[in-house]
Design a protein around this motif. Structure first.
Motif: not given
Length: 335
Positions: A202-205, A209-211, A266-268
């Motif tokens: 998904x785009x949130x992850x 990743x970009x950060x 976020x899901x470890x």
């Protein structure tokens, strides 16, 4: 009907110069602390704000200057700006400036600076190719100035320089290459198979990743290097005062650090990431378009060769280039 005299305007008592009513009272209180601020109006740092801190600040291009300006026409210790009553914040700031024997001199509003001269609101300070404006700002204005500058120059997601600001700095540094022959290199960095990251997680992850990549790029570079998000999953680095060997080492340092530092989702889950890098050494006859064409061609070659590698000026970098890495301290925690 409301009382026509019951307005919501700010009313001043002329006899005491006090604000006696109105919603803007907290913003216009005469007890508000104003800070002297230098604003770069022209030059390589155009738009930057420098709030004075303490009794004296040195302006120059040397590494020890309090306000460091990358301007070849400025001396290392060029100008002193003094705030004589800085420890009495309720008083109107009293500021002075003095040229420190600079090579090319300083002007105030077009007049050569001789001795110690008081600074007044909206004065213009000319040094080298830079023009600084002197202003008084309260805390709210200083914060607004900082926010507006970051909106204009920084990428909102990663905090790196944005494309427009990077191009302006690139053109400034390119002049140094042309005029003085200073070695400099351009690196284009692209996250490998990034579409798969967005599709799977998904785009949130994808944003995380970009950060994550941006943070590791910034950590790998020196404070004098310029790092930017070029667009999408592509980044650019301008390695100032860097030889071919130094630029290759920097590129490989970035690549290895990203390869070795997985992103915790976020899901470890541990999400491994890699980048491909194309680099080029700048030449005196270069223009922006030609330098980027060569770096892009090298980046495309790195992708062709299987990704997760560096190609510099068309030549793939082999294992012999990876033995000279500088050992870095442990990574700081994520903010």
């Amino acid at each position: 009907m409301s009382d026509p005299h019951d307005t919501n305007e700010t009313v001043f008592d002329d006899s005491s110069d006090r604000i006696v009513s109105g919603p803007l009272k907290k913003f216009r209180s005469p007890t508000s602390a104003y800070k002297p601020t230098l604003v770069c109006l022209e030059g390589p740092h155009r738009g930057m704000r420098f709030a004075l801190q303490g009794a004296e600040m040195i302006v120059g291009r040397g590494s020890q200057a309090d306000i460091r300006l990358e301007d070849e026409m400025i001396s290392r210790r060029h100008l002193a700006v003094r705030w004589v009553n800085w420890d009495r914040p309720t008083e109107p700031p009293q500021c002075f400036c003095e040229d420190l024997g600079s090579r090319n001199g300083t002007e105030i509003n077009g007049v050569p600076l001789q001795g110690v001269v008081p600074l007044r609101e909206r004065d213009r300070i000319f040094l080298g190719t830079t023009v600084l404006g002197f202003f008084l700002r309260d805390a709210e204005e200083v914060e607004l100035d900082r926010t507006l500058y970051e909106l204009a120059t920084k990428d909102a997601l990663t905090g790196l320089d944005n494309r427009h600001h990077f191009m302006a700095l690139f053109n400034h540094h390119l002049e140094r290459v042309r005029r003085h022959g200073h070695p400099m290199a351009l690196l284009m960095i692209d996250a490998d198979l990034f579409k798969q990251v967005n599709d799977r997680y998904g785009h949130d992850v994808g944003d995380l990743a970009l950060k994550h990549i941006a943070r590791l790029i910034k950590l790998s570079c020196r404070s004098t290097d310029v790092c930017a998000r070029w667009g999408g999953e592509e980044f650019a680095v301008l390695a100032t005062d860097s030889t071919h060997e130094g630029a290759v080492i920097l590129a490989e340092r970035i690549r290895h650090l990203i390869q070795q530092t997985s992103l915790a989702t976020p899901l470890d889950e541990s999400l491994p990431l890699t980048v491909s890098i194309g680099g080029t050494l700048l030449k005196r006859e270069d223009c922006l378009e030609e330098a980027f064409r060569r770096a892009d061609a090298s980046l495309y070659r790195a992708k062709e060769l299987g990704r997760n590698r560096t190609v510099f000026d068309g030549r793939p970098i082999g294992p012999d280039q990876t033995a000279t890495f500088t050992v870095r301290p442990p990574l700081p925690p994520e903010e």
